[in-house]
Design a protein around this motif. Structure first.
Motif, PDB file in Angstrom:
ATOM      1  N   ALA A  11       0.836  -1.203   0.000  1.00  0.00           N
ATOM      2  CA  ALA A  11       0.000   0.000   0.000  1.00  0.00           C
ATOM      3  C   ALA A  11       0.869   1.251   0.000  1.00  0.00           C
ATOM      4  CB  ALA A  11      -0.929  -0.009   1.209  1.00  0.00           C
ATOM      5  N   SER A  12       1.953   1.240   0.770  1.00  0.00           N
ATOM      6  CA  SER A  12       2.876   2.375   0.812  1.00  0.00           C
ATOM      7  C   SER A  12       3.499   2.618  -0.556  1.00  0.00           C
ATOM      8  CB  SER A  12       3.977   2.122   1.836  1.00  0.00           C
ATOM      9  OG  SER A  12       3.450   2.004   3.121  1.00  0.00           O
ATOM     10  N   PHE A  13       3.877   1.537  -1.242  1.00  0.00           N
ATOM     11  CA  PHE A  13       4.464   1.648  -2.572  1.00  0.00           C
ATOM     12  C   PHE A  13       3.469   2.283  -3.548  1.00  0.00           C
ATOM     13  CE2 PHE A  13       5.088  -0.036  -6.836  1.00  0.00           C
ATOM     14  CZ  PHE A  13       6.401   0.346  -7.089  1.00  0.00           C
ATOM     15  N   VAL A  14       2.232   1.771  -3.561  1.00  0.00           N
ATOM     16  CA  VAL A  14       1.209   2.298  -4.468  1.00  0.00           C
ATOM     17  C   VAL A  14       0.958   3.779  -4.167  1.00  0.00           C
ATOM     18  CG1 VAL A  14      -1.242   2.174  -5.091  1.00  0.00           C
ATOM     19  CG2 VAL A  14       0.108   0.083  -4.919  1.00  0.00           C
ATOM     20  N   LEU A  15       0.838   4.113  -2.906  1.00  0.00           N
ATOM     21  CA  LEU A  15       0.586   5.505  -2.536  1.00  0.00           C
ATOM     22  C   LEU A  15       1.758   6.407  -2.933  1.00  0.00           C
ATOM     23  CD1 LEU A  15      -1.315   7.504  -1.228  1.00  0.00           C
ATOM     24  CD2 LEU A  15      -0.252   6.952   0.969  1.00  0.00           C
ATOM     25  N   ALA A  16       2.974   5.971  -2.664  1.00  0.00           N
ATOM     26  CA  ALA A  16       4.153   6.776  -3.007  1.00  0.00           C
ATOM     27  C   ALA A  16       4.254   7.018  -4.514  1.00  0.00           C
ATOM     28  CB  ALA A  16       5.420   6.092  -2.496  1.00  0.00           C
ATOM     29  N   ARG A  17       3.928   5.992  -5.310  1.00  0.00           N
ATOM     30  CA  ARG A  17       4.003   6.108  -6.773  1.00  0.00           C
ATOM     31  C   ARG A  17       2.839   6.895  -7.363  1.00  0.00           C
ATOM     32  NH1 ARG A  17       8.927   5.147  -8.824  1.00  0.00           N
ATOM     33  NH2 ARG A  17       9.771   3.227  -8.006  1.00  0.00           N
ATOM     34  N   SER A  18       1.740   7.024  -6.626  1.00  0.00           N
ATOM     35  CA  SER A  18       0.512   7.622  -7.157  1.00  0.00           C
ATOM     36  C   SER A  18       0.231   9.030  -6.674  1.00  0.00           C
ATOM     37  CB  SER A  18      -0.689   6.749  -6.773  1.00  0.00           C
ATOM     38  OG  SER A  18      -0.515   5.428  -7.197  1.00  0.00           O
ATOM     39  N   ILE A  19       0.714   9.386  -5.513  1.00  0.00           N
ATOM     40  CA  ILE A  19       0.261  10.620  -4.861  1.00  0.00           C
ATOM     41  C   ILE A  19       0.474  11.868  -5.711  1.00  0.00           C
ATOM     42  CG2 ILE A  19       2.357  11.078  -3.523  1.00  0.00           C
ATOM     43  CD1 ILE A  19       0.304  11.717  -1.171  1.00  0.00           C
ATOM     44  N   ALA A  20       1.543  11.922  -6.479  1.00  0.00           N
ATOM     45  CA  ALA A  20       1.809  13.104  -7.310  1.00  0.00           C
ATOM     46  C   ALA A  20       0.749  13.308  -8.388  1.00  0.00           C
ATOM     47  CB  ALA A  20       3.188  12.994  -7.953  1.00  0.00           C
ATOM     48  N   TYR A  21       0.018  12.254  -8.753  1.00  0.00           N
ATOM     49  CA  TYR A  21      -0.988  12.327  -9.804  1.00  0.00           C
ATOM     50  C   TYR A  21      -2.396  12.567  -9.270  1.00  0.00           C
ATOM     51  CZ  TYR A  21       2.915  10.303 -12.273  1.00  0.00           C
ATOM     52  OH  TYR A  21       4.164  10.080 -12.801  1.00  0.00           O
ATOM     53  N   LEU A  22      -2.554  12.530  -7.960  1.00  0.00           N
ATOM     54  CA  LEU A  22      -3.868  12.728  -7.349  1.00  0.00           C
ATOM     55  C   LEU A  22      -4.174  14.216  -7.257  1.00  0.00           C
ATOM     56  CD1 LEU A  22      -3.603  10.075  -4.492  1.00  0.00           C
ATOM     57  CD2 LEU A  22      -4.601   9.813  -6.775  1.00  0.00           C
ATOM     58  N   PRO A  23      -5.455  14.580  -7.304  1.00  0.00           N
ATOM     59  CA  PRO A  23      -5.788  16.002  -7.186  1.00  0.00           C
ATOM     60  C   PRO A  23      -5.154  16.596  -5.930  1.00  0.00           C
ATOM     61  CG  PRO A  23      -7.736  14.714  -7.761  1.00  0.00           C
ATOM     62  CD  PRO A  23      -6.644  13.733  -7.443  1.00  0.00           C
ATOM     63  N   PRO A  24      -4.623  17.811  -6.029  1.00  0.00           N
ATOM     64  CA  PRO A  24      -3.891  18.382  -4.909  1.00  0.00           C
ATOM     65  C   PRO A  24      -4.726  18.600  -3.656  1.00  0.00           C
ATOM     66  CG  PRO A  24      -4.065  19.962  -6.709  1.00  0.00           C
ATOM     67  CD  PRO A  24      -4.625  18.678  -7.201  1.00  0.00           C
ATOM     68  N   ASP A  25      -6.032  18.711  -3.785  1.00  0.00           N
ATOM     69  CA  ASP A  25      -6.881  18.942  -2.610  1.00  0.00           C
ATOM     70  C   ASP A  25      -7.604  17.674  -2.162  1.00  0.00           C
ATOM     71  OD1 ASP A  25      -8.462  18.852  -4.891  1.00  0.00           O
ATOM     72  OD2 ASP A  25      -9.888  20.346  -4.162  1.00  0.00           O
ATOM     73  N   SER A  26      -7.126  16.521  -2.594  1.00  0.00           N
ATOM     74  CA  SER A  26      -7.834  15.278  -2.309  1.00  0.00           C
ATOM     75  C   SER A  26      -7.685  14.815  -0.862  1.00  0.00           C
ATOM     76  CB  SER A  26      -7.376  14.163  -3.261  1.00  0.00           C
ATOM     77  OG  SER A  26      -6.001  13.957  -3.163  1.00  0.00           O
ATOM     78  N   VAL A  27      -8.666  14.038  -0.449  1.00  0.00           N
ATOM     79  CA  VAL A  27      -8.624  13.320   0.823  1.00  0.00           C
ATOM     80  C   VAL A  27      -8.394  11.862   0.456  1.00  0.00           C
ATOM     81  CG1 VAL A  27      -9.903  12.636   2.885  1.00  0.00           C
ATOM     82  CG2 VAL A  27     -10.195  14.943   1.934  1.00  0.00           C
ATOM     83  N   ILE A  28      -7.268  11.316   0.873  1.00  0.00           N
ATOM     84  CA  ILE A  28      -6.876   9.958   0.504  1.00  0.00           C
ATOM     85  C   ILE A  28      -7.164   9.048   1.684  1.00  0.00           C
ATOM     86  CG2 ILE A  28      -4.973   8.506  -0.301  1.00  0.00           C
ATOM     87  CD1 ILE A  28      -3.635  11.373  -1.024  1.00  0.00           C
ATOM     88  N   VAL A  29      -8.048   8.092   1.473  1.00  0.00           N
ATOM     89  CA  VAL A  29      -8.440   7.159   2.530  1.00  0.00           C
ATOM     90  C   VAL A  29      -7.782   5.818   2.235  1.00  0.00           C
ATOM     91  CG1 VAL A  29     -10.363   6.015   3.684  1.00  0.00           C
ATOM     92  CG2 VAL A  29     -10.629   8.365   2.840  1.00  0.00           C
ATOM     93  N   VAL A  30      -6.926   5.377   3.162  1.00  0.00           N
ATOM     94  CA  VAL A  30      -6.196   4.116   3.002  1.00  0.00           C
ATOM     95  C   VAL A  30      -6.668   3.157   4.084  1.00  0.00           C
ATOM     96  CG1 VAL A  30      -3.935   3.003   2.933  1.00  0.00           C
ATOM     97  CG2 VAL A  30      -4.192   5.359   2.113  1.00  0.00           C
ATOM     98  N   VAL A  31      -7.212   2.015   3.652  1.00  0.00           N
ATOM     99  CA  VAL A  31      -7.646   0.980   4.601  1.00  0.00           C
ATOM    100  C   VAL A  31      -6.948  -0.319   4.228  1.00  0.00           C
ATOM    101  CG1 VAL A  31      -9.583  -0.194   5.679  1.00  0.00           C
ATOM    102  CG2 VAL A  31      -9.903   2.115   4.793  1.00  0.00           C
ATOM    103  N   VAL A  32      -5.788  -0.534   4.816  1.00  0.00           N
ATOM    104  CA  VAL A  32      -5.007  -1.760   4.668  1.00  0.00           C
ATOM    105  C   VAL A  32      -4.545  -2.045   6.086  1.00  0.00           C
ATOM    106  CG1 VAL A  32      -2.990  -2.844   3.612  1.00  0.00           C
ATOM    107  CG2 VAL A  32      -4.316  -1.160   2.325  1.00  0.00           C
ATOM    108  N   ASP A  33      -5.330  -2.798   6.808  1.00  0.00           N
ATOM    109  CA  ASP A  33      -5.203  -2.824   8.259  1.00  0.00           C
ATOM    110  C   ASP A  33      -5.032  -4.223   8.822  1.00  0.00           C
ATOM    111  OD1 ASP A  33      -5.337  -2.313  10.938  1.00  0.00           O
ATOM    112  OD2 ASP A  33      -7.346  -1.503  10.911  1.00  0.00           O
TER     113      ASP A  33
END
Length: 94
Positions: free
Chosen positions: A50-72
């Protein structure tokens, strides 16, 4: 202020109803928000993936987004989530 995009990253998979129910709750809570499914096929409880996907993707997400991660790995426990502000983005981790 316009509704912020909601981004969802989970280990729920897509063969059951969990991702859909989560989307429904998000839509009911913020009807004007656009919901973006980043990924739902993270291996179960695999925080590193999940950390890898988020690190590789975050730059492409809208700058004002709320990112909800549920990998628990502690699903069902009383452990609380974490909210972090990253510039204009907000990261909600559970």
């Amino acid at each position: 202020m316009s509704a912020r995009p909601l981004v969802l990253l989970t280990d729920y998979g897509v063969t059951d109803f969990y991702a859909g129910v989560t989307r429904a709750v998000m839509a009911a809570s913020s009807p004007a928000s656009r919901i973006i499914d980043l990924q739902h096929d993270i291996p179960s409880h695999d925080i590193s993936s999940a950390s890898f996907v988020l690190a590789r993707s975050i730059a492409y997400l809208p700058p004002d987004s709320v990112i909800v991660v549920v990998v628990d790995p502690g699903v069902g426990t009383e452990r609380r989530g974490l909210v972090v502000t990253l510039g204009e983005r907000t990261l909600v981790v559970r």
